[in-house]
Design an enzyme around this catalytic site. Structure first.
Site, mmCIF file in Angstrom:
data_model
loop_
_atom_site.group_PDB
_atom_site.id
_atom_site.type_symbol
_atom_site.label_atom_id
_atom_site.label_comp_id
_atom_site.label_asym_id
_atom_site.label_seq_id
_atom_site.Cartn_x
_atom_site.Cartn_y
_atom_site.Cartn_z
ATOM 1 N N SER A 159 24.752 26.454 -18.942
ATOM 2 C CA SER A 159 23.639 26.723 -18.035
ATOM 3 C C SER A 159 22.333 26.763 -18.817
ATOM 4 O O SER A 159 22.323 27.088 -20.011
ATOM 5 C CB SER A 159 23.852 28.068 -17.331
ATOM 6 O OG SER A 159 22.676 28.492 -16.668
ATOM 7 N N TYR A 185 25.579 37.141 -18.992
ATOM 8 C CA TYR A 185 25.796 35.785 -18.484
ATOM 9 C C TYR A 185 25.205 34.758 -19.447
ATOM 10 O O TYR A 185 25.866 33.763 -19.797
ATOM 11 C CB TYR A 185 25.163 35.650 -17.106
ATOM 12 C CG TYR A 185 25.237 34.257 -16.520
ATOM 13 C CD1 TYR A 185 26.459 33.710 -16.138
ATOM 14 C CD2 TYR A 185 24.089 33.484 -16.347
ATOM 15 C CE1 TYR A 185 26.538 32.430 -15.602
ATOM 16 C CE2 TYR A 185 24.160 32.209 -15.806
ATOM 17 C CZ TYR A 185 25.383 31.678 -15.441
ATOM 18 O OH TYR A 185 25.458 30.413 -14.915
#
Length: 324
Positions: A159, A185
């Protein structure tokens, strides 16, 4: 080996779809495993690979739900797998390897995002466990099947969030520092890129190449753990709960979001390449740590020394190593 982290003159771009990317590619006789391949961009990835002729195995935490979602797609098999549960990974990989078939494409697509502090059965923070350690163990255990393919590709979903945090080797599980779900994350997605770098180094002499992918900003079930109030505070939703008009150009459709994954898994443009971070259906540009725009890959995610350190660290945490 010098880095290949430099954009190509790709035939595609940011708005390309998975169907466009795979058009003309024949995957007849190929076997693929797509984790989380029954929802969001995973579902679109499964659909594209199947259309090209591949047999796609979709491991899922909820096999019943997966079968319902995949009922209309040909050549798809569903199996049970929980990436946060080592015994589940062991059961799936033992069953798959017992078939004796090659594995040509492994897409580590499943992930969790911005969840409250939770730990897996071994005590690892859930983002780290699900987004990195689980895919690491799955890939290492499936190594014999990847070797059997002769030529194989491993795609690891990362990501653009990797820009928010390097990997904290001193406290990866938030045992001493205050837990921050966004940093957790981001750290796990940095780990995804480092994993691709180290995996490719080990695989290239065997014809196994690895790629990390940023799919783009897409609305999927991955955001389900984020409260609407928080999305509003972040400016990601307006008062009516919709994406603000000023942000809509930043988003991709699910079909566009799966395009880079499918490109990395199948494109002839990437023959002989690997160990790179890709976005917008191209190899991303390597940018400095001070880079403010939302494109590119930051240095801590493609650092070969950090990649090797993470590989050794992951072997220790999972207890698995590559077979010869």
């Amino acid at each position: 080996m010098p880095s290949q982290q430099s954009p190509l003159r790709s035939s595609f771009g940011r708005t390309s779809t998975a169907s466009e990317v795979i058009d003309g590619i024949d995957l007849q006789g190929r076997v693929a495993v797509v984790t989380g391949g029954y929802s969001g961009i995973g579902l679109e990835t499964t659909r594209a690979l199947s259309r090209a002729g591949a047999t796609v195995v979709v491991p899922a935490r909820d096999p019943t739900k997966a079968r319902e979602a995949l009922a209309a797609i040909d050549r798809v098999e569903v199996a049970e797998l929980d990436l946060a549960n080592p015994s589940s990974i062991g059961s799936f990989t033992t069953s798959f390897l017992s078939r004796g078939c090659p594995l040509h494409l492994l897409v580590n697509n499943a992930a969790t995002m911005a969840v409250p502090l939770e730990r897996d059965r071994r005590g690892h923070e859930l983002h780290l466990a699900t987004n990195h350690l689980g895919p690491f163990e799955l890939t290492v255990r499936l190594w014999p099947a990847l070797l059997r393919a002769g030529e194989a590709r491993v795609v690891i979903l990362s990501s653009g969030a990797h820009r928010r945090a390097s990997f904290d080797f001193d406290d990866p599980n938030f045992e001493r520092r205050e837990y921050d779900k966004w940093i957790a994350y981001a750290q796990s997605k940095t780990a995804s890129v480092l994993f691709a770098v180290a995996l490719d180094r080990r695989g290239q002499t065997h014809g196994i190449r690895a790629f990390a992918v940023h799919p783009g900003r897409i609305e999927t079930g991955l955001q389900r753990a984020i409260p609407m109030e928080e999305l509003r505070e972040l400016g990601l939703r307006d008062a009516e709960g919709r994406i603000p008009e000023s942000h809509r150009s930043l988003y991709k459709t699910v079909e566009q979001g799966a395009a880079t994954t499918v490109w990395c898994a199948t494109s002839y443009e990437l023959d002989g390449m690997g160990g790179v971070y890709c976005e917008d259906v191209n190899i991303a540009v390597a940018v400095p740590a001070t880079h403010e725009p939302l494109n590119g890959v930051l240095p801590w995610a493609i650092d070969p020394d950090a990649a090797e350190r993470l590989w050794t660290f992951s072997e220790k945490l999972t207890g698995v190593k590559l077979s010869s």
